[in-house]
Write a protein that holds these residues in place. Sequence first.
Motif, PDB file in Angstrom:
ATOM      1  N   LEU A 137      -1.479  -8.153  -7.538  1.00  0.00           N
ATOM      2  CA  LEU A 137      -0.911  -7.311  -6.488  1.00  0.00           C
ATOM      3  C   LEU A 137      -1.931  -6.397  -5.821  1.00  0.00           C
ATOM      4  CD1 LEU A 137       2.598  -6.458  -7.955  1.00  0.00           C
ATOM      5  CD2 LEU A 137       1.848  -8.419  -6.586  1.00  0.00           C
ATOM      6  N   ASN A 138      -3.146  -6.339  -6.370  1.00  0.00           N
ATOM      7  CA  ASN A 138      -4.230  -5.640  -5.656  1.00  0.00           C
ATOM      8  C   ASN A 138      -5.060  -6.632  -4.845  1.00  0.00           C
ATOM      9  OD1 ASN A 138      -5.683  -6.965  -7.641  1.00  0.00           O
ATOM     10  ND2 ASN A 138      -7.052  -5.239  -8.027  1.00  0.00           N
ATOM     11  N   GLY A 170       1.262  -7.556 -12.581  1.00  0.00           N
ATOM     12  CA  GLY A 170       1.590  -7.741 -11.177  1.00  0.00           C
ATOM     13  C   GLY A 170       0.937  -8.968 -10.591  1.00  0.00           C
ATOM     14  N   LEU A 171       1.736  -9.994 -10.259  1.00  0.00           N
ATOM     15  CA  LEU A 171       1.228 -11.249  -9.725  1.00  0.00           C
ATOM     16  C   LEU A 171       2.237 -11.781  -8.708  1.00  0.00           C
ATOM     17  CD1 LEU A 171      -0.992 -13.536 -10.100  1.00  0.00           C
ATOM     18  CD2 LEU A 171       0.655 -14.617 -11.651  1.00  0.00           C
ATOM     19  N   LEU A 172       1.736 -12.190  -7.553  1.00  0.00           N
ATOM     20  CA  LEU A 172       2.592 -12.740  -6.504  1.00  0.00           C
ATOM     21  C   LEU A 172       2.161 -14.167  -6.208  1.00  0.00           C
ATOM     22  CD1 LEU A 172       4.772 -12.434  -4.270  1.00  0.00           C
ATOM     23  CD2 LEU A 172       2.967 -11.475  -2.796  1.00  0.00           C
ATOM     24  N   ALA A 173       3.110 -15.093  -6.234  1.00  0.00           N
ATOM     25  CA  ALA A 173       2.860 -16.496  -5.910  1.00  0.00           C
ATOM     26  C   ALA A 173       3.711 -16.871  -4.704  1.00  0.00           C
ATOM     27  CB  ALA A 173       3.209 -17.392  -7.097  1.00  0.00           C
ATOM     28  N   ALA A 174       3.148 -17.647  -3.783  1.00  0.00           N
ATOM     29  CA  ALA A 174       3.868 -18.002  -2.556  1.00  0.00           C
ATOM     30  C   ALA A 174       3.467 -19.394  -2.091  1.00  0.00           C
ATOM     31  CB  ALA A 174       3.597 -16.982  -1.458  1.00  0.00           C
ATOM     32  N   ARG A 175       4.303 -19.993  -1.272  1.00  0.00           N
ATOM     33  CA  ARG A 175       4.090 -21.360  -0.816  1.00  0.00           C
ATOM     34  C   ARG A 175       2.928 -21.496   0.156  1.00  0.00           C
ATOM     35  NH1 ARG A 175       8.963 -23.837   1.768  1.00  0.00           N
ATOM     36  NH2 ARG A 175       7.819 -25.756   1.332  1.00  0.00           N
ATOM     37  N   LEU A 192      -1.786   0.681 -12.690  1.00  0.00           N
ATOM     38  CA  LEU A 192      -1.435  -0.538 -13.410  1.00  0.00           C
ATOM     39  C   LEU A 192      -1.753  -1.794 -12.610  1.00  0.00           C
ATOM     40  CD1 LEU A 192       2.001   0.507 -14.948  1.00  0.00           C
ATOM     41  CD2 LEU A 192      -0.210   0.359 -16.103  1.00  0.00           C
ATOM     42  N   LEU A 193      -1.759  -1.696 -11.284  1.00  0.00           N
ATOM     43  CA  LEU A 193      -1.978  -2.869 -10.453  1.00  0.00           C
ATOM     44  C   LEU A 193      -3.448  -3.111 -10.135  1.00  0.00           C
ATOM     45  CD1 LEU A 193       0.959  -2.471  -7.898  1.00  0.00           C
ATOM     46  CD2 LEU A 193       0.953  -3.537 -10.167  1.00  0.00           C
ATOM     47  N   SER A 194      -4.321  -2.217 -10.556  1.00  0.00           N
ATOM     48  CA  SER A 194      -5.722  -2.323 -10.144  1.00  0.00           C
ATOM     49  C   SER A 194      -6.711  -2.409 -11.299  1.00  0.00           C
ATOM     50  CB  SER A 194      -6.093  -1.117  -9.272  1.00  0.00           C
ATOM     51  OG  SER A 194      -5.875   0.101  -9.969  1.00  0.00           O
ATOM     52  N   ARG A 195      -6.210  -2.526 -12.523  1.00  0.00           N
ATOM     53  CA  ARG A 195      -7.133  -2.569 -13.654  1.00  0.00           C
ATOM     54  C   ARG A 195      -6.590  -3.493 -14.741  1.00  0.00           C
ATOM     55  NH1 ARG A 195      -4.854   0.562 -17.753  1.00  0.00           N
ATOM     56  NH2 ARG A 195      -3.277   2.082 -17.068  1.00  0.00           N
ATOM     57  N   GLU A 196      -7.493  -3.907 -15.603  1.00  0.00           N
ATOM     58  CA  GLU A 196      -7.082  -4.677 -16.763  1.00  0.00           C
ATOM     59  C   GLU A 196      -6.554  -3.733 -17.846  1.00  0.00           C
ATOM     60  OE1 GLU A 196      -9.152  -7.954 -18.321  1.00  0.00           O
ATOM     61  OE2 GLU A 196     -10.252  -8.379 -16.477  1.00  0.00           O
TER      62      GLU A 196
END
Length: 305
Positions: free
Chosen positions: A257-258, A270-275, A297-301
Motif C-alpha cells: 500500500l506504499n 497492506g497489499l493491493l492486487a488488481a486486474r 504500518l504501511l511503510s515498513r517491515e
Amino acid sequence: MDQSAEMPAQPGFATGARQDDAWRTLLPTDVQEAVSSALRDAAHSLVIPSFRSSRPAELSRKASGTLVTQIDRDVESRLAAVVTMLLPNSRVIGEEAVAADPKLLMHLGDEWVWVIDPLDGTANFVEGQAPIAMMVSLLNRGTPILAWILDPLEDILLTRGRGEGLTTGQAAAAAPSLRDLRGAAWIRYFDDELRKATEGRFSAVGQVTPGCKCTGAEYLSLLQGQQDFVLFWRSMPWDHTAGILLLQESGGHAAYLNRDPFRPGAKRYGLLAARSRQIWDQVWTALIEGVPDPEGLLSREVKVY
C-alpha cells in the motif's frame, strides 16, 4: 477447466530457452505437469474426501491463533515429497512447516525454493463451505518463476511460468470507471484507525465485499474477471506468491500500500492486487491515498506478521 501452460514433450531438460528464461534449462521439462498432477492427486485423495465427510478433520490452532487441520499437514507433506523428488537440490517452505519453524523464512532467497500453501481457506474447509484452494510456487534466488493454484472442489487449475502470459476471463476495460469496479477488502484484519478510514471511502467504488476467507480463490476470481481488485492486510508468501505471478502474467498488478513491489520474503502489512495497473492506481487513490498511518504500518517491515 485447466489453464496449464504447454510444456516441451521431450524427456530430460528444456533447451532453447529465451535469454531471460535461463532457469528453464535447469528444470525437468515435465515440472508443471508433475506438480499439477500432485496437486490433483492430493485433492482427490485427501482434501475432497475430508471436506465431504461427516466426521470433521482433526483441528487445532497454531501459535498465531489460526486454524490448522491434519489435512493441511498431510497435503503439505505429500506435496513436499513430490517437488523435492522433481528438484532434489531444492528447499520447501510450507505454511505448516513455517508454523513449526519460523526461521525457514530466512531461506526464501535460496537457489531453488518451493512455497506451498496446502489448504488455503482452512476456516471455510472446517465449516464445510467453499471456497478453498491449494497453491504452489517455485522461486529461483527469491524470484517467483512458476505458479499453480487449484480449486479442488471445482477442479479449476491455473499454472504458468514467468514470461508465458495468461489469458482467462474477460479483459479489463481500458478506462474503467470507479463506479463500475467491484472487489473485496479484507479490512477485518486492518488496524482500527486504518479500517475506519478505508471503510469510509468504499462509497467511491462500485462494490466492495468483505472477501471470501480464501486468498487463492480471490486470485482466481481476479484472473477470471469476476472482480477487479482485492485489498489484503497480511502478505504471507504462501498466500500471495503464486497468485501474484499468475496475475502479473495476465497483465495485472500487485503492490504494497506504499506502492512498493511485492517481495515474497518481506514482512509487510497492506497489499493491493488488481486486474490492471490502471485499476490498481484508481483503487489506491480512492481507498488508500492519504489514509492515517501514525504507526507507519504501511511503510515498513515488521518483526512478525
